[in-house]
Design an enzyme around this catalytic site. Sequence first.
Site, PDB file in Angstrom:
ATOM      1  N   HIS A  18       0.916  -1.326  -0.186  1.00 10.56           N
ATOM      2  CA  HIS A  18      -0.036  -0.009  -0.049  1.00 10.56           C
ATOM      3  C   HIS A  18       0.842   1.259   0.116  1.00 10.56           C
ATOM      4  O   HIS A  18       0.498   2.381   0.498  1.00 10.56           O
ATOM      5  CB  HIS A  18      -0.857   0.069   1.192  1.00 10.56           C
ATOM      6  CG  HIS A  18      -2.008  -1.105   1.158  1.00 10.56           C
ATOM      7  ND1 HIS A  18      -2.659  -1.680   2.213  1.00 10.56           N
ATOM      8  CD2 HIS A  18      -2.424  -1.754   0.024  1.00 10.56           C
ATOM      9  CE1 HIS A  18      -3.262  -2.747   1.867  1.00 10.56           C
ATOM     10  NE2 HIS A  18      -3.371  -2.658   0.584  1.00 10.56           N
ATOM     11  N   CYS A  78       5.172  19.933  -6.878  1.00  5.20           N
ATOM     12  CA  CYS A  78       6.148  18.959  -7.657  1.00  5.20           C
ATOM     13  C   CYS A  78       7.262  19.911  -8.240  1.00  5.20           C
ATOM     14  O   CYS A  78       6.750  20.932  -8.977  1.00  5.20           O
ATOM     15  CB  CYS A  78       5.258  18.489  -8.880  1.00  5.20           C
ATOM     16  SG  CYS A  78       6.242  17.594 -10.205  1.00  5.20           S
ATOM     17  N   GLY A  96      -1.173  -9.090  12.901  1.00  7.30           N
ATOM     18  CA  GLY A  96      -1.931  -7.836  13.190  1.00  7.30           C
ATOM     19  C   GLY A  96      -2.576  -7.108  11.816  1.00  7.30           C
ATOM     20  O   GLY A  96      -2.538  -6.114  11.838  1.00  7.30           O
ATOM     21  N   PRO A 123      -4.730 -10.448  18.786  1.00  8.37           N
ATOM     22  CA  PRO A 123      -5.562 -10.424  20.074  1.00  8.37           C
ATOM     23  C   PRO A 123      -7.073 -10.542  19.662  1.00  8.37           C
ATOM     24  O   PRO A 123      -7.835 -11.280  20.628  1.00  8.37           O
ATOM     25  CB  PRO A 123      -5.418  -9.099  20.863  1.00  8.37           C
ATOM     26  CG  PRO A 123      -4.835  -8.087  19.857  1.00  8.37           C
ATOM     27  CD  PRO A 123      -3.963  -9.076  18.698  1.00  8.37           C
TER      28      PRO A 123
HETATM   29  C1  BV8 Z   1      -7.979  -2.113  -5.499  1.00  8.20           C
HETATM   30  C2  BV8 Z   1      -2.917   3.023   2.456  1.00  8.20           C
HETATM   31  C3  BV8 Z   1      -8.648  -2.266  -7.746  1.00  8.20           C
HETATM   32  C4  BV8 Z   1      -3.650   4.467   2.793  1.00  8.20           C
HETATM   33  C5  BV8 Z   1      -4.470   1.371   2.468  1.00  8.20           C
HETATM   34  C6  BV8 Z   1     -12.290  -6.692  -3.723  1.00  8.20           C
HETATM   35  C7  BV8 Z   1     -11.296  -6.390  -4.776  1.00  8.20           C
HETATM   36  C8  BV8 Z   1     -10.858  -5.335  -5.021  1.00  8.20           C
HETATM   37  C9  BV8 Z   1     -11.178  -4.090  -4.193  1.00  8.20           C
HETATM   38  C10 BV8 Z   1     -12.196  -4.169  -3.504  1.00  8.20           C
HETATM   39  C11 BV8 Z   1     -12.822  -5.485  -3.057  1.00  8.20           C
HETATM   40  N1  BV8 Z   1     -13.583  -5.293  -2.144  1.00  8.20           N
HETATM   41  C12 BV8 Z   1     -13.648  -3.929  -1.641  1.00  8.20           C
HETATM   42  C13 BV8 Z   1     -12.657  -3.381  -2.415  1.00  8.20           C
HETATM   43  C14 BV8 Z   1     -12.386  -1.965  -2.658  1.00  8.20           C
HETATM   44  C15 BV8 Z   1     -11.316  -1.738  -1.446  1.00  8.20           C
HETATM   45  C16 BV8 Z   1     -11.454  -2.568  -0.238  1.00  8.20           C
HETATM   46  O1  BV8 Z   1     -10.834  -3.446   0.212  1.00  8.20           O
HETATM   47  N2  BV8 Z   1     -12.239  -1.971   0.686  1.00  8.20           N
HETATM   48  C17 BV8 Z   1     -12.550  -2.544   1.958  1.00  8.20           C
HETATM   49  C18 BV8 Z   1     -12.769  -1.608   3.241  1.00  8.20           C
HETATM   50  C19 BV8 Z   1     -13.798  -3.211   2.076  1.00  8.20           C
HETATM   51  N3  BV8 Z   1     -10.098  -2.028  -1.806  1.00  8.20           N
HETATM   52  C20 BV8 Z   1      -9.265  -1.009  -2.576  1.00  8.20           C
HETATM   53  O2  BV8 Z   1      -9.937  -0.150  -3.024  1.00  8.20           O
HETATM   54  C21 BV8 Z   1      -8.000  -1.200  -3.049  1.00  8.20           C
HETATM   55  N4  BV8 Z   1      -7.781  -1.139  -4.601  1.00  8.20           N
HETATM   56  O3  BV8 Z   1      -8.448  -3.245  -5.139  1.00  8.20           O
HETATM   57  O4  BV8 Z   1      -7.862  -1.650  -6.628  1.00  8.20           O
HETATM   58  C22 BV8 Z   1      -9.756  -1.363  -7.735  1.00  8.20           C
HETATM   59  C23 BV8 Z   1      -9.686  -0.122  -8.341  1.00  8.20           C
HETATM   60  C24 BV8 Z   1     -10.868   0.500  -8.812  1.00  8.20           C
HETATM   61  C25 BV8 Z   1     -12.042   0.339  -8.022  1.00  8.20           C
HETATM   62  C26 BV8 Z   1     -12.330  -0.874  -7.437  1.00  8.20           C
HETATM   63  C27 BV8 Z   1     -11.117  -1.890  -7.225  1.00  8.20           C
HETATM   64  C28 BV8 Z   1      -7.034  -0.661  -2.498  1.00  8.20           C
HETATM   65  C29 BV8 Z   1      -6.763  -0.970  -0.930  1.00  8.20           C
HETATM   66  C30 BV8 Z   1      -5.680  -0.056  -0.540  1.00  8.20           C
HETATM   67  C31 BV8 Z   1      -6.022   1.065   0.874  1.00  8.20           C
HETATM   68  N5  BV8 Z   1      -5.055   1.654   1.295  1.00  8.20           N
HETATM   69  N6  BV8 Z   1      -3.614   2.001   2.902  1.00  8.20           N
HETATM   70  C32 BV8 Z   1      -3.330   4.797   4.125  1.00  8.20           C
HETATM   71  O5  BV8 Z   1      -2.949   4.042   5.118  1.00  8.20           O
HETATM   72  O6  BV8 Z   1      -4.234   5.884   4.550  1.00  8.20           O
HETATM   73  S1  BV8 Z   1      -5.580   0.211   3.353  1.00  8.20           S
HETATM   74  C33 BV8 Z   1      -5.307   0.291   5.197  1.00  8.20           C
HETATM   75  O7  BV8 Z   1      -5.916  -0.863   5.484  1.00  8.20           O
HETATM   76  C34 BV8 Z   1      -4.059   0.254   5.681  1.00  8.20           C
HETATM   77  O8  BV8 Z   1      -2.880  -0.087   4.674  1.00  8.20           O
HETATM   78  C35 BV8 Z   1      -4.005  -0.914   6.560  1.00  8.20           C
HETATM   79  O9  BV8 Z   1      -2.944  -1.792   6.720  1.00  8.20           O
HETATM   80  C36 BV8 Z   1      -4.962  -1.729   5.805  1.00  8.20           C
HETATM   81  C37 BV8 Z   1      -5.661  -2.966   6.154  1.00  8.20           C
HETATM   82  O10 BV8 Z   1      -5.940  -2.870   7.454  1.00  8.20           O
HETATM   83  P1  BV8 Z   1      -5.002  -3.528   8.789  1.00  8.20           P
HETATM   84  O11 BV8 Z   1      -3.728  -3.366   8.541  1.00  8.20           O
HETATM   85  O12 BV8 Z   1      -5.560  -4.870   8.735  1.00  8.20           O
HETATM   86  O13 BV8 Z   1      -5.126  -2.755  10.111  1.00  8.20           O
HETATM   87  P2  BV8 Z   1      -6.951  -2.698  10.943  1.00  8.20           P
HETATM   88  O14 BV8 Z   1      -7.011  -1.403  11.850  1.00  8.20           O
HETATM   89  O15 BV8 Z   1      -7.874  -2.925  10.225  1.00  8.20           O
HETATM   90  O16 BV8 Z   1      -6.682  -3.988  11.821  1.00  8.20           O
HETATM   91  C38 BV8 Z   1      -5.643  -4.115  12.618  1.00  8.20           C
HETATM   92  C39 BV8 Z   1      -5.533  -5.460  13.493  1.00  8.20           C
HETATM   93  O17 BV8 Z   1      -4.322  -5.514  14.105  1.00  8.20           O
HETATM   94  C40 BV8 Z   1      -6.862  -5.706  13.984  1.00  8.20           C
HETATM   95  O18 BV8 Z   1      -7.175  -7.196  13.742  1.00  8.20           O
HETATM   96  C41 BV8 Z   1      -6.282  -5.736  15.596  1.00  8.20           C
HETATM   97  O19 BV8 Z   1      -6.963  -6.741  16.272  1.00  8.20           O
HETATM   98  C42 BV8 Z   1      -4.730  -6.274  15.477  1.00  8.20           C
HETATM   99  N7  BV8 Z   1      -3.985  -5.629  16.531  1.00  8.20           N
HETATM  100  C43 BV8 Z   1      -4.050  -4.633  17.308  1.00  8.20           C
HETATM  101  N8  BV8 Z   1      -3.136  -4.514  18.034  1.00  8.20           N
HETATM  102  C44 BV8 Z   1      -2.286  -5.815  17.813  1.00  8.20           C
HETATM  103  C45 BV8 Z   1      -3.121  -6.572  16.894  1.00  8.20           C
HETATM  104  N9  BV8 Z   1      -2.332  -7.515  16.465  1.00  8.20           N
HETATM  105  C46 BV8 Z   1      -1.354  -7.985  16.958  1.00  8.20           C
HETATM  106  N10 BV8 Z   1      -0.516  -7.333  17.979  1.00  8.20           N
HETATM  107  C47 BV8 Z   1      -0.980  -6.213  18.533  1.00  8.20           C
HETATM  108  N11 BV8 Z   1      -0.451  -5.425  19.333  1.00  8.20           N
HETATM  109 ZN    ZN Z   2       4.204  16.924 -11.335  1.00 11.06          ZN
END
Ligand code: BV8
Ligand code: ZN
Length: 257
Positions: free
Chosen positions: A119, A155, A195, A222
């Site tokens: 990402h 830019c 995580g 967790p």
């Molecule tokens: C795309 C950068 C093609 C920005 C991020 C199916 C196929 C394709 C696309 C989709 C699809 N279904 C839906 C979509 C659309 C979308 C999507 O997935 N939406 C979701 C919300 C439903 N996907 C996209 O748009 C992707 N693009 O597929 O392109 C396309 C093109 C055009 C039109 C359609 C499709 C792009 C996705 C990338 C988005 N960018 N990050 C930024 O950071 O600001 S994503 C963002 O979420 C971060 O990168 C993050 O890392 C990522 C995933 O989240 P997690 O890392 O899992 O973090 P989260 O907070 O959710 O969970 C934390 C976990 O840690 C928890 O489980 C918690 O319990 C645990 N935890 C907490 N403490 C601890 C721990 N574990 C261990 N130890 C601890 N101490």
């Molecule tokens: Zn430029």
Amino acid sequence: MQFDQSLLDTLKNAGHVCVFTGAGVSAESGIPTFRDALVGLWARFDPAALATREAFKRDPALVWGWYEWRRMLVCNARSNAAHRAIAELSTIVPKLTLVTQNVDDLHERAGSFEVIHLHGSLNKPRCFACARFAVDPLPPPDEPIHGRHLEPPRCSHCGGKLRPGVVWFGESLPTEPLAQSFAAAKDCDVLLSVGTSGVVEPAAQIPDIAWRAGATVVHINPDAKCVRNAREFWLDGRASDVLPQLLKKGFKSEKVL
Ligand code: BV8
Ligand code: ZN
């Protein structure tokens, strides 16, 4: 922490280990996880609504300010025992592939190299108009950024606004890193999913690809994860507690002859 003996035996004999990380691996460095990335002033915004091209077009200073706030958190943070355990693991197993969804550089600062960023990165801004990466590195963010609108820099090539070098919702992931990640998932003997809530596609497919290809999949979180059969495990705990123990009792212990 007790581990299943069959899991420990598998880890001892693993040839290729793929580590797949999400925001939870940086949580203990003080970086809010993505779904609770909104603390204090940001509580009134939805991160998924801020991490889009539309949001940047609508209010570039708001979006650039949010990312600069997050970059400041990362600059002021230190990598934690989970990041260090993953870096150490690469010196123990014959082959390690590290894939992260995170946009911070805490894996690199803990000693990991060749980190596959699915990402993008907070430290590699590019031009919203011509897509070129910024030539000059960003200065250390000034304190306190928290909650301020910040006009994005320009830019040097075309004068367009710089945007964060991350993949926004609705944007495609970088082709090569995604292909490398899927290939590693298919090839590995063990996949450690550390995580991540597993909700963001297409990255969320990686543990499933590994499991279907016959790997042993270990979720370290967790929050409860459902497991499908004897080749899948959920280790209930924080990454910085679980990973060092998994290295000690599994990967580093005497091989099963
Ligand atoms: C795309 C950068 C093609 C920005 C991020 C199916 C196929 C394709 C696309 C989709 C699809 N279904 C839906 C979509 C659309 C979308 C999507 O997935 N939406 C979701 C919300 C439903 N996907 C996209 O748009 C992707 N693009 O597929 O392109 C396309 C093109 C055009 C039109 C359609 C499709 C792009 C996705 C990338 C988005 N960018 N990050 C930024 O950071 O600001 S994503 C963002 O979420 C971060 O990168 C993050 O890392 C990522 C995933 O989240 P997690 O890392 O899992 O973090 P989260 O907070 O959710 O969970 C934390 C976990 O840690 C928890 O489980 C918690 O319990 C645990 N935890 C907490 N403490 C601890 C721990 N574990 C261990 N130890 C601890 N101490
Ligand atoms: Zn430029």
